[in-house]
Design an enzyme around this catalytic site. Structure first.
Site, PDB file in Angstrom:
ATOM      1  N   ALA A  66     -10.334  -3.155   4.486  1.00 16.25           N
ATOM      2  CA  ALA A  66     -10.189  -2.480   5.771  1.00 16.25           C
ATOM      3  C   ALA A  66      -8.701  -2.267   6.005  1.00 16.25           C
ATOM      4  O   ALA A  66      -7.871  -3.012   5.453  1.00 16.25           O
ATOM      5  CB  ALA A  66     -10.788  -3.351   6.867  1.00 16.25           C
ATOM      6  N   GLY A 111     -13.053  -5.228   2.544  1.00 19.25           N
ATOM      7  CA  GLY A 111     -13.994  -4.140   2.852  1.00 19.25           C
ATOM      8  C   GLY A 111     -14.316  -3.283   1.631  1.00 19.25           C
ATOM      9  O   GLY A 111     -15.379  -2.661   1.576  1.00 19.25           O
ATOM     10  N   GLU A 114     -16.948  -5.199  -0.122  1.00 18.64           N
ATOM     11  CA  GLU A 114     -18.166  -5.078   0.699  1.00 18.64           C
ATOM     12  C   GLU A 114     -18.801  -3.700   0.532  1.00 18.64           C
ATOM     13  O   GLU A 114     -20.027  -3.563   0.469  1.00 18.64           O
ATOM     14  CB  GLU A 114     -17.822  -5.310   2.177  1.00 18.64           C
ATOM     15  CG  GLU A 114     -17.425  -6.744   2.478  1.00 18.64           C
ATOM     16  CD  GLU A 114     -16.978  -6.920   3.922  1.00 18.64           C
ATOM     17  OE1 GLU A 114     -15.902  -6.391   4.272  1.00 18.64           O
ATOM     18  OE2 GLU A 114     -17.704  -7.559   4.698  1.00 18.64           O
ATOM     19  N   GLU A 134     -10.146 -11.974   2.928  1.00 19.51           N
ATOM     20  CA  GLU A 134      -9.965 -12.010   4.388  1.00 19.51           C
ATOM     21  C   GLU A 134      -9.455 -13.362   4.879  1.00 19.51           C
ATOM     22  O   GLU A 134      -8.686 -13.440   5.835  1.00 19.51           O
ATOM     23  CB  GLU A 134     -11.298 -11.689   5.094  1.00 19.51           C
ATOM     24  CG  GLU A 134     -11.745 -10.253   4.969  1.00 19.51           C
ATOM     25  CD  GLU A 134     -12.638  -9.992   3.769  1.00 19.51           C
ATOM     26  OE1 GLU A 134     -12.664 -10.818   2.831  1.00 19.51           O
ATOM     27  OE2 GLU A 134     -13.317  -8.945   3.769  1.00 19.51           O
TER      28      GLU A 134
HETATM   29  N1  COA Z   1      -4.627  -2.021   4.673  1.00 10.15           N
HETATM   30  C1  COA Z   1      -3.524  -1.305   4.935  1.00 10.15           C
HETATM   31  N2  COA Z   1      -2.562  -1.068   4.012  1.00 10.15           N
HETATM   32  C2  COA Z   1      -2.744  -1.586   2.784  1.00 10.15           C
HETATM   33  C3  COA Z   1      -3.869  -2.343   2.445  1.00 10.15           C
HETATM   34  C4  COA Z   1      -4.848  -2.566   3.443  1.00 10.15           C
HETATM   35  N3  COA Z   1      -5.972  -3.255   3.212  1.00 10.15           N
HETATM   36  N4  COA Z   1      -3.740  -2.743   1.136  1.00 10.15           N
HETATM   37  C5  COA Z   1      -2.585  -2.223   0.703  1.00 10.15           C
HETATM   38  N5  COA Z   1      -1.966  -1.519   1.690  1.00 10.15           N
HETATM   39  C6  COA Z   1      -0.698  -0.799   1.613  1.00 10.15           C
HETATM   40  C7  COA Z   1       0.486  -1.750   1.541  1.00 10.15           C
HETATM   41  O1  COA Z   1       0.854  -2.188   2.841  1.00 10.15           O
HETATM   42  C8  COA Z   1       1.531  -0.881   0.890  1.00 10.15           C
HETATM   43  O2  COA Z   1       2.073  -0.010   1.868  1.00 10.15           O
HETATM   44  P1  COA Z   1       3.699   0.304   1.847  1.00 10.15           P
HETATM   45  O3  COA Z   1       3.879   1.058   0.556  1.00 10.15           O
HETATM   46  O4  COA Z   1       3.864   1.141   3.054  1.00 10.15           O
HETATM   47  O5  COA Z   1       4.363  -1.025   1.856  1.00 10.15           O
HETATM   48  C9  COA Z   1       0.705  -0.016  -0.073  1.00 10.15           C
HETATM   49  O6  COA Z   1      -0.645  -0.088   0.382  1.00 10.15           O
HETATM   50  C10 COA Z   1       0.740  -0.531  -1.501  1.00 10.15           C
HETATM   51  O7  COA Z   1       0.376  -1.905  -1.490  1.00 10.15           O
HETATM   52  P2  COA Z   1       1.287  -3.074  -2.117  1.00 10.15           P
HETATM   53  O8  COA Z   1       0.915  -4.342  -1.427  1.00 10.15           O
HETATM   54  O9  COA Z   1       2.736  -2.688  -2.106  1.00 10.15           O
HETATM   55  O10 COA Z   1       0.765  -3.056  -3.621  1.00 10.15           O
HETATM   56  P3  COA Z   1       0.757  -4.273  -4.656  1.00 10.15           P
HETATM   57  O11 COA Z   1       0.408  -3.678  -5.967  1.00 10.15           O
HETATM   58  O12 COA Z   1       1.993  -5.077  -4.555  1.00 10.15           O
HETATM   59  O13 COA Z   1      -0.477  -5.218  -4.159  1.00 10.15           O
HETATM   60  C11 COA Z   1      -2.709  -5.642  -3.345  1.00 10.15           C
HETATM   61  C12 COA Z   1      -1.796  -4.711  -4.161  1.00 10.15           C
HETATM   62  C13 COA Z   1      -4.092  -4.982  -3.256  1.00 10.15           C
HETATM   63  C14 COA Z   1      -2.827  -7.007  -4.029  1.00 10.15           C
HETATM   64  C15 COA Z   1      -2.122  -5.816  -1.927  1.00 10.15           C
HETATM   65  O14 COA Z   1      -1.814  -4.521  -1.386  1.00 10.15           O
HETATM   66  C16 COA Z   1      -3.023  -6.503  -0.957  1.00 10.15           C
HETATM   67  O15 COA Z   1      -3.157  -7.712  -1.011  1.00 10.15           O
HETATM   68  N6  COA Z   1      -3.673  -5.737  -0.031  1.00 10.15           N
HETATM   69  C17 COA Z   1      -4.492  -6.279   1.002  1.00 10.15           C
HETATM   70  C18 COA Z   1      -5.840  -6.730   0.446  1.00 10.15           C
HETATM   71  C19 COA Z   1      -6.659  -7.378   1.534  1.00 10.15           C
HETATM   72  O16 COA Z   1      -6.309  -8.399   2.092  1.00 10.15           O
HETATM   73  N7  COA Z   1      -7.791  -6.735   1.862  1.00 10.15           N
HETATM   74  C20 COA Z   1      -8.697  -7.224   2.841  1.00 10.15           C
HETATM   75  C21 COA Z   1      -8.435  -6.597   4.150  1.00 10.15           C
HETATM   76  S1  COA Z   1      -9.633  -7.151   5.343  1.00 10.15           S
END
Ligand code: COA
Length: 260
Positions: A66, A111, A114, A134
């Site tokens: 999400a 999400g 999910e 989460e």
């Molecule tokens: N919501 C909003 N933005 C998100 C996102 C999410 N769920 N997941 C990634 N992004 C954004 C990051 O903030 C980043 O934005 P920026 O370029 O403006 O900084 C961009 O996507 C790229 O992500 P980044 O974290 O830089 O990539 P990475 O390769 O270092 O890491 C992940 C990838 C997937 C491990 C990491 O982005 C992450 O942990 N995301 C969240 C996952 C999560 O907790 N999901 C459950 C949500 S309920």
């Protein structure tokens, strides 16, 4: 249909829906949830669509969850409405009556995992990572992940994934039943579309009945579920496609199913 956050393409009876927010790893915001609802409702009611492939834009993510920027603004009042909006979409996908294949092309987290679990089948590229992180945001799944995950992988494994927030590899996900198949990344879409075409050639009423028997039957006591199965079985025996399928076998030819 023109969408802000989706790309939609048609290949005969298969519709390919790509979630297109690669700058945020295809995170699901409210707009994307609404657009997915619209495209899935249309796919459900269209006679010409027999299978859906769902994937994410770019080569890094299916859906990384999400949209955390939106989540950060939630209150106890609108948080519950937010969860119900996602749950309604995922319920629609699960009970679409046509196979929805998740082509997981990278991160399927929160999400995103999910969403994949609400799909009928899951194909993952070998570089994909799946999980429910989460807990690391101080929250929990809100799109029915706490319910679909144990149904797919069992209670113990579900609790481990939900409580650690660990990201697991596509191969680990396959071993626990979270994905059906793992394929090389370069072949993911070809394989997903090939499978979709195969399923699109099956008898649509029987496909719908099988999906309903499994989904609805799992929520019933066994004794009621088998009665439900027998009612659906009676329905499929009344179709032209049943006659076509059995005749084609006896005549040693390929059946052509029409959905009636
Ligand atoms: N919501 C909003 N933005 C998100 C996102 C999410 N769920 N997941 C990634 N992004 C954004 C990051 O903030 C980043 O934005 P920026 O370029 O403006 O900084 C961009 O996507 C790229 O992500 P980044 O974290 O830089 O990539 P990475 O390769 O270092 O890491 C992940 C990838 C997937 C491990 C990491 O982005 C992450 O942990 N995301 C969240 C996952 C999560 O907790 N999901 C459950 C949500 S309920």
């Amino acid at each position: 249909m023109a969408f802000e956050n989706l790309e939609v393409a048609y290949e005969d009876a298969v519709i390919i829906v790509t979630i297109n927010r690669p700058k945020v790893l295809n995170a699901l915001n409210g707009q994307t949830i609404d657009e997915l609802h619209q495209v899935m409702a249309e796919a459900s009611s269209s006679d010409s669509v027999r299978c859906v492939v769902l994937t994410g834009a770019g080569d890094k993510a299916f859906v990384a969850g999400a949209d955390i920027a939106e989540l950060a603004e939630l209150t106890p009042v609108n948080g519950s409405a937010h969860a119900r909006r996602g749950q309604a979409l995922f319920g629609l996908i699960e009970s679409l009556g046509k196979p929805v294949i998740a082509a997981i092309n990278g991160y399927a987290l929160g999400g995103g995992c999910e969403l994949a679990m609400a799909c009928t089948l899951r194909l993952a590229s070998d570089s994909s990572k799946l999980g429910q992180p989460e807990i690391n945001l101080g929250i929990m799944p809100g799109y029915a992940g706490s319910q679909r995950l144990p149904r797919l992988v069992g209670k113990g494994r579900a609790l481990e994934l939900l409580l650690t927030g660990a990201h697991i590899s596509a191969e680990e996900a396959r071993l626990i039943g979270l994905v059906n198949r793992v394929v090389p990344a370069a072949e993911l879409m070809t394989e997903a579309i090939k499978l979709a075409r195969e399923l699109a050639g099956k008898a649509p009423v029987a496909v719908r009945a099988i999906i309903a028997a499994v989904n609805e039957g799992l929520e019933m006591p066994f004794s009621q579920a088998v009665v439900h199965e027998s009612v659906l079985f009676g329905l499929v025996t009344s179709t032209d496609d049943m006659r076509e399928g059995t005749n084609a076998f006896l005549e040693k030819r390929k059946p052509v199913f029409k959905g009636s």
